[in-house]
Design a protein around this motif. Structure first.
Motif, PDB file in Angstrom:
ATOM      1  N   LYS A 101       0.822  -1.225   0.000  1.00  0.00           N
ATOM      2  CA  LYS A 101       0.000   0.000   0.000  1.00  0.00           C
ATOM      3  C   LYS A 101       0.853   1.272   0.000  1.00  0.00           C
ATOM      4  CE  LYS A 101      -4.103  -2.032   0.486  1.00  0.00           C
ATOM      5  NZ  LYS A 101      -4.136  -2.652  -0.840  1.00  0.00           N
TER       6      LYS A 101
ATOM      7  N   HIS B 234      -7.771   4.023  -8.871  1.00  0.00           N
ATOM      8  CA  HIS B 234      -7.088   3.122  -9.800  1.00  0.00           C
ATOM      9  C   HIS B 234      -7.848   2.977 -11.113  1.00  0.00           C
ATOM     10  CE1 HIS B 234      -4.022   1.660  -6.985  1.00  0.00           C
ATOM     11  NE2 HIS B 234      -4.928   2.007  -6.094  1.00  0.00           N
ATOM     12  N   ASN B 235      -7.099   2.990 -12.185  1.00  0.00           N
ATOM     13  CA  ASN B 235      -7.659   2.849 -13.535  1.00  0.00           C
ATOM     14  C   ASN B 235      -8.666   3.921 -13.885  1.00  0.00           C
ATOM     15  OD1 ASN B 235      -6.344   0.494 -14.472  1.00  0.00           O
ATOM     16  ND2 ASN B 235      -7.595  -0.669 -13.038  1.00  0.00           N
ATOM     17  N   TYR B 236      -8.644   5.040 -13.172  1.00  0.00           N
ATOM     18  CA  TYR B 236      -9.635   6.068 -13.500  1.00  0.00           C
ATOM     19  C   TYR B 236      -9.072   7.476 -13.419  1.00  0.00           C
ATOM     20  CZ  TYR B 236     -13.788   8.980 -13.183  1.00  0.00           C
ATOM     21  OH  TYR B 236     -14.706   9.958 -13.383  1.00  0.00           O
ATOM     22  N   LYS B 237      -8.468   7.829 -12.295  1.00  0.00           N
ATOM     23  CA  LYS B 237      -8.171   9.233 -12.083  1.00  0.00           C
ATOM     24  C   LYS B 237      -6.970   9.436 -11.162  1.00  0.00           C
ATOM     25  CE  LYS B 237     -10.705  13.238 -10.283  1.00  0.00           C
ATOM     26  NZ  LYS B 237     -11.919  13.600  -9.528  1.00  0.00           N
TER      27      LYS B 237
ATOM     28  N   TYR C  55      -7.142  11.758 -16.208  1.00  0.00           N
ATOM     29  CA  TYR C  55      -8.048  10.616 -16.282  1.00  0.00           C
ATOM     30  C   TYR C  55      -7.444   9.537 -17.151  1.00  0.00           C
ATOM     31  CZ  TYR C  55     -11.630  13.577 -14.250  1.00  0.00           C
ATOM     32  OH  TYR C  55     -12.327  14.383 -13.408  1.00  0.00           O
TER      33      TYR C  55
ATOM     34  N   ILE D  18      -8.359   6.969 -19.636  1.00  0.00           N
ATOM     35  CA  ILE D  18      -9.507   6.623 -20.474  1.00  0.00           C
ATOM     36  C   ILE D  18      -9.016   5.694 -21.568  1.00  0.00           C
ATOM     37  CG2 ILE D  18     -11.299   7.555 -21.987  1.00  0.00           C
ATOM     38  CD1 ILE D  18     -11.021  10.191 -20.405  1.00  0.00           C
TER      39      ILE D  18
END
Lengths: 305, 452
Positions: B115, B135-138, B160, B162
């Motif tokens: 972590k 995670h995987n977004y922003k 972001y 995307i």
């Protein structure tokens, strides 16, 4: 009722176990592994990675280790997303898909049932024809097309709603509509056809003959009985919708769980594939049990023994 | 660097601070490298440090080197890092520009385990700090006001992740994004002439490899014929992605890029090469050649173009076959071991890890794990080995020129096709964005024009 529930739960555990076992061995049979990448790793590094994830052990040891962890609710580390466990990934993404899924289901019931009722009630009129035209369009239009059209109108032309992302209620509208149109159309068609069956049945004629007003005939006698097929359909619908849609999440850049169903497979992220499969399986079984209970509420003739 | 090129001494700035206020020391580098090389970490990029003395052995659980003290990376004092290499390597410092070799805080990593990279946990020393990470977004970055150098110009940057290019284009065009990368191919023509459009050649190349141990491609003349029969300009035009045709192997923007090397499009010469190999145009013995690529629209287009060109100029009918990515990799990796059971030709690409030609040329040496062609050439190997230790850039350049001639004119185990490019859209009010061929982002220099 109590024994029924125990029996069903017992069956469910066996079903989930079969699902896990089958998926586990099918995955081992698929060519390519999680650490085959375009850049081939030096053999000593690959050996280190396989040791880290216990992939160097014989298959039966891997299988029993996985089952053991699963019983404790541990879905293992993701092979693709370093330092993240499958539990972490699902805990992050499932709530998003759940929210979007529930919204779209609510929408599809709110549109589908009244539309189907209206069509059945006004059978063979222009109302019926246009409602069913809409329903056929809704079933046949793929969601990537519906989504693109909605984005074009509401984001580009009118500028009312955001074209993508997941930052609050305004961002939920377009994806929920995109996701909800197809089930709404299916529900409308199911409601219409089953309502037509019911409308021509003897007890409805009796109810009318008693002099009941139309509204109570429809609400009390017709609607309730015609909902059975809709309820049957809603089990798998709910399980599917709350676990997310690959296309809609991809298109609207939503951090949900749906995309992992596809990308985990292309990445051969074994543990994440297993995790999504198990969660989906449990939800589907749960939704079907719930459907069985709903039957008894809608139709008292159905009894659970 | 010592004159023999095997020892480097790095002095670390004394005014560098971690985001929690502690000084950055040489020990932080040593810890980070030890962790990268530790077999328990199982890091993919451990091989970046393999040039360091005993590093490869330390990473290999089967070897005797178990103690990191035997590895050639030492903190002599808090601000001096001494690195000893296995042998001289002219480009060693460029390896250290890769993020996997950056310093790390032992106390933080050991306390927090996996972590340690989460916002609130991570301790960094760059111009920006991590504020939020979904995670995987922003990702949200905020300016580090304790940064030693010139402070970043923007206070906060939101990024972001995307995956769908048309979605980011929608967001860009509706004013939700200021910078985006990756334009859908179908939109490139429309956006090409807008002031927002930028094209950057990447240190990345697209190529086809020959299975050189399977007839007829065991004959270099047949390989040359196939290379001379393809019109790379035409292929790039058909792709509409603004790619740069490539006949040599080192990509544009790197030492050694030489567009004059390689076999140019020349259908007559192609037939002549075939004749030298003892084949006629449309020879029945050349039929039944198979080409493999991984399923993708762009790759399909290239494969079909190649198929058409070889049919037209050589009279050879090539069967094209696509497979899902991981299945394709499985096939690819078995070519050197089982050449006769494998396809004749395969598609592949290479994306540079560090800005040095060795990263590209090393690929086709005999010992490379990424040389799927089965081609082994000791002359080529020696040239690459010599170039790797050569310090004088002019001598290096001539070594690479010769090696590229062997690779793409004489022996031709591969057909380079093009240099990848990436497209960006940047709003005219965003200033100071530096484009670079590794497609790295230097966010500290960006600013936004007032009034917008």
């Amino acid at each position: 009722m109590g024994t029924y529930l125990v029996r069903r739960l017992g069956q469910s555990v066996i079903t989930v176990w079969a699902l896990v076992t089958l998926s586990f061995f099918l995955l081992k049979a698929v060519p390519g592994g999680p650490f085959d990448e375009d850049k081939q790793l030096p053999p000593e590094i690959k050996a280190n990675i396989e040791r880290k994830y216990n992939l160097h052990l014989p298959w039966y040891q891997q299988y029993f280790a996985y089952l053991g962890n699963l019983c404790e609710g541990d879905l293992g580390p993701s092979y693709k997303y370093l330092g993240r466990s499958v539990n972490d990934i699902l805990a992050d993404t499932f709530p998003v898909s759940l929210q979007l899924g529930l919204l779209s289901i609510a929408l599809s019931f709110l549109i589908g049932i009244p539309l189907g009722m209206l069509a059945a009630y006004k059978q063979n009129t222009w109302v019926d024809t246009s409602a069913m035209f809409l329903a056929i369009a809704g079933v046949s239009l793929p969601s990537f097309l519906v989504g693109a059209i909605l984005i074009l109108i509401f984001a580009h032309a009118l500028g009312w709603l955001p074209a993508a992302l997941w930052e609050g209620p305004r961002y939920m509208i377009l994806p929920a509509v995109t996701l909800g149109i197809r089930p709404a159309a299916i529900i409308a068609r199911l409601t219409r056809s089953s309502m037509l069956d019911v409308i021509h049945s003897d007890y409805v004629r009796t109810a009318r003959a008693k002099g009941l007003d139309e509204l109570s005939v429809i609400a009390k006698h017709v609607l309730r009985n015609s909902l059975i097929p809709v309820i049957t359909f809603s089990g798998p619908l709910i399980a599917g919708a709350v676990t997310g849609s690959f296309i809609v999440e991809h298109m609207f850049a939503i951090p949900g769980m749906g995309k992992h169903f596809i990308t985990a497979v292309t990445n051969r992220d074994y543990t994440l594939i297993m995790g999504t499969t198990v969660v989906y399986g449990i939800l589907l079984i749960g939704a079907n049990i719930m459907v069985d209970f709903l039957y008894t509420i809608v139709d008292p003739r159905i009894k659970i023994r | 660097m010592t004159p023999d090129g095997t020892t480097y001494t790095f002095k670390i700035r004394r005014n560098l601070l971690w985001s929690d206020g502690k000084p950055v020391t040489a020990h932080d580098f040593v810890y980070s490298w030890q962790r990268l090389l530790d077999p328990k970490t199982a890091a993919r990029y451990a091989y970046f440090l393999f040039p360091i003395k005993n590093a490869k052995a330390f990473n290999d659980t089967g070897s005797r080197v178990k103690d990191f003290a035997q590895v050639g990376a030492k903190a002599v004092d808090d601000y001096t890092l001494v690195v000893t290499l296995e042998k001289a390597m002219s480009y060693f410092p460029t390896l250290l520009t890769h993020s996997s070799t950056f310093p790390m805080r032992k106390d933080v990593v050991e306390k927090l385990g996996d972590k340690w990279t989460e916002p609130g946990n991570i301790v960094t020393n760059g111009p920006f700090l991590l504020e939020e990470w979904q995670h995987n977004y922003k990702l949200t970055l905020v300016r580090n006001d304790n940064y030693w150098g010139e402070k970043a110009k923007l206070r906060r940057i939101v990024g972001y992740m995307i995956t769908e290019e048309s979605s980011s284009l929608n967001l860009y065009e509706t004013g939700k994004l200021d910078i985006m990368r990756g334009i859908p191919t179908s939109d490139i023509q429309r956006l090409k002439n807008t002031p927002d459009y930028y094209k950057i050649p990447l240190l990345a190349a697209y190529y086809y490899g020959f299975n050189v141990n399977k007839p007829p491609f065991n004959d270099p003349n047949v390989r040359k014929a196939f290379s001379a029969a393809i019109d790379r300009e035409e292929i790039c035009k058909a792709l509409q992605g603004d790619q740069i045709p490539l006949t040599s192997w080192i990509p544009k923007g790197m030492l050694g890029y030489n567009p004059n090397v390689g076999i140019k499009f020349d259908p007559d010469k192609a037939v002549a090469y075939l004749k030298q190999a003892g084949y006629e145009k449309g020879d029945p013995r050349l039929q039944g050649i198979t080409l493999a690529y991984n399923t993708n629209e762009g790759h399909k287009q290239v494969a079909e173009n190649l198929q058409a060109l070889w049919q037209k100029h050589l009279g050879v009918k090539v069967n094209i076959d696509n497979q899902e990515w991981k299945v394709f990799l499985d096939i690819l990796h078995s070519i050197p071991a089982k050449p006769l059971a494998s396809p004749h030709l395969f598609r592949m690409g290479w994306v540079g890890d560090y800005p040095d030609p060795d990263n590209f040329m090393n690929l086709f040496t005999s010992g490379s794990d990424n040389n799927h062609t089965g081609w082994k050439n000791s002359h080529f190997d020696k040239l690459i080995e010599r170039a790797a230790v050569e310090i004088d850039p002019d001598v290096r350049l001539s070594l690479y020129n010769e090696a590229q001639r062997v690779l793409t004119e004489e022996e031709v185990p591969i057909l380079p096709i093009y240099v990848y490019t990436t497209q960006k859209l940047i709003k005219p009010y965003v200033k100071g964005f530096q484009l670079n061929p590794l497609d790295e982002y230097y966010l500290d220099t960006i600013w936004v024009e007032a009034g917008s």
